[in-house]
Design an enzyme around this catalytic site. Structure first.
Site, PDB file in Angstrom:
ATOM      1  N   LYS A  91       2.626 -17.603  25.950  1.00 13.04           N
ATOM      2  CA  LYS A  91       3.322 -18.131  24.780  1.00 13.04           C
ATOM      3  C   LYS A  91       4.035 -19.426  25.152  1.00 13.04           C
ATOM      4  O   LYS A  91       4.871 -19.452  26.061  1.00 13.04           O
ATOM      5  CB  LYS A  91       4.343 -17.114  24.255  1.00 13.04           C
ATOM      6  CG  LYS A  91       3.733 -16.104  23.310  1.00 13.04           C
ATOM      7  CD  LYS A  91       4.751 -15.114  22.827  1.00 13.04           C
ATOM      8  CE  LYS A  91       5.293 -15.447  21.469  1.00 13.04           C
ATOM      9  NZ  LYS A  91       6.160 -14.345  20.957  1.00 13.04           N
TER      10      LYS A  91
HETATM   11  O1  LIG Z   1       8.337 -13.773  18.696  1.00 21.40           O
HETATM   12  C1  LIG Z   1       8.358 -13.775  17.471  1.00 21.40           C
HETATM   13  C2  LIG Z   1       9.031 -12.772  16.684  1.00 21.40           C
HETATM   14  O2  LIG Z   1       8.127 -12.207  15.775  1.00 21.40           O
HETATM   15  C3  LIG Z   1      10.286 -13.294  16.035  1.00 21.40           C
HETATM   16  O3  LIG Z   1      10.815 -12.337  15.185  1.00 21.40           O
HETATM   17  P1  LIG Z   1      12.307 -12.417  14.652  1.00 21.40           P
HETATM   18  O4  LIG Z   1      12.398 -13.545  13.683  1.00 21.40           O
HETATM   19  O5  LIG Z   1      12.512 -11.093  13.980  1.00 21.40           O
HETATM   20  O6  LIG Z   1      13.201 -12.624  15.834  1.00 21.40           O
END
Ligand SMILES: O=C[C@H](O)COP(=O)(O)O
Length: 238
Positions: A91
């Site tokens: 990532k």
């Molecule tokens: O890494 C990506 C996640 O789906 C971010 O989710 P979140 O906005 O709930 O922290």
């Protein structure tokens, strides 16, 4: 009865036990994590955690995020992370914390066949820049934070629709709906033809509610309130 989902559901988290539970649910075909989830899970060794995960999860893609903020550091970490397994996606945030684009790095890594998951994408312009930078044919995931977009009061559907059209222009690129806020988002993403949605385990569990009879669900909800009011041990008319 609604039709079966075509979208791939990934599990988003950094607690190995939960990841394995999701793996065994049969609903999940991939995994993602991020630094905030690792912090929340109390991970103390990045490589130790990644190795533990990859010992158990060998057949599905797992995305691990770089920690560095400079492009050179990200590149070194990306090579280290990618070397951990064939099912690993690295990532890379679309920008560093200073707003510098990571497109040159994405170009270099994918030209070498390193699989990337470009993350923290919020705009169609960012999707275009990332897809332009990706080497055609190398597997890559484009993670658009649809839930965080919705948090700002903006409907993410038109953005996701446009993002999908851009991703389809290059072979090997998949669009991921990140940060869903409710199970309904899985059906929204599926209706657009988005390739992947990554969900917390709590959201994945709610997929069990699919096609549930709403009258029956109403009754169960009232029964839950009754159980809880009874267990409180006091009445309104005391
Ligand atoms: O890494 C990506 C996640 O789906 C971010 O989710 P979140 O906005 O709930 O922290």
């Amino acid at each position: 009865m609604s039709k079966a989902l075509s979208i791939k559901v990934f599990s988003d988290g950094a607690v190995l036990e939960t990841m394995l539970h999701d793996l065994n649910s049969g609903l999940v075909t991939g995994f993602t994590t991020n630094p905030s989830l690792m912090k929340k899970a109390g991970i103390t060794s990045y490589i130790g955690f990644a190795k533990d995960v990859l010992k158990e999860i060998t057949d599905y893609p797992v995305s691990f995020e770089v920690f560095a903020d400079d492009l050179e550091g990200m590149e070194q970490e990306a090579r280290r992370i990618a070397a951990l397994g064939d099912n690993v996606y690295v990532k890379i945030p679309v920008t560093n914390s200073k707003g510098e684009s990571t497109a040159p790095l994405i170009d270099r890594l994918t030209a070498e066949g390193i699989k990337v998951n470009v993350t923290a994408i919020f705009t169609v312009e960012q999707v275009r820049e990332v897809v332009d930078a990706l080497k055609s044919g190398t597997l890559a995931v484009v993670s658009v934070f649809a839930g965080r977009i919705a948090d700002t009061g903006v409907d993410p559907m038109p953005i996701m629709r446009e993002a999908l059209a851009i991703c389809r222009q290059k072979e090997g690129v998949e669009l991921l709906w990140a940060s869903p806020r409710e199970t309904f988002n899985i059906y929204q993403a599926d209706s657009l033809g988005v390739d992947i949605i990554t969900c917390t385990s709590d959201l994945i569990k709610k997929l069990e509610l699919k096609d549930k009879d709403l009258t029956e669900y109403s009754l169960e909800t009232v029964q839950m309130f009754l159980r809880d009011s009874s267990s409180l041990g006091f009445t309104i008319l005391e």
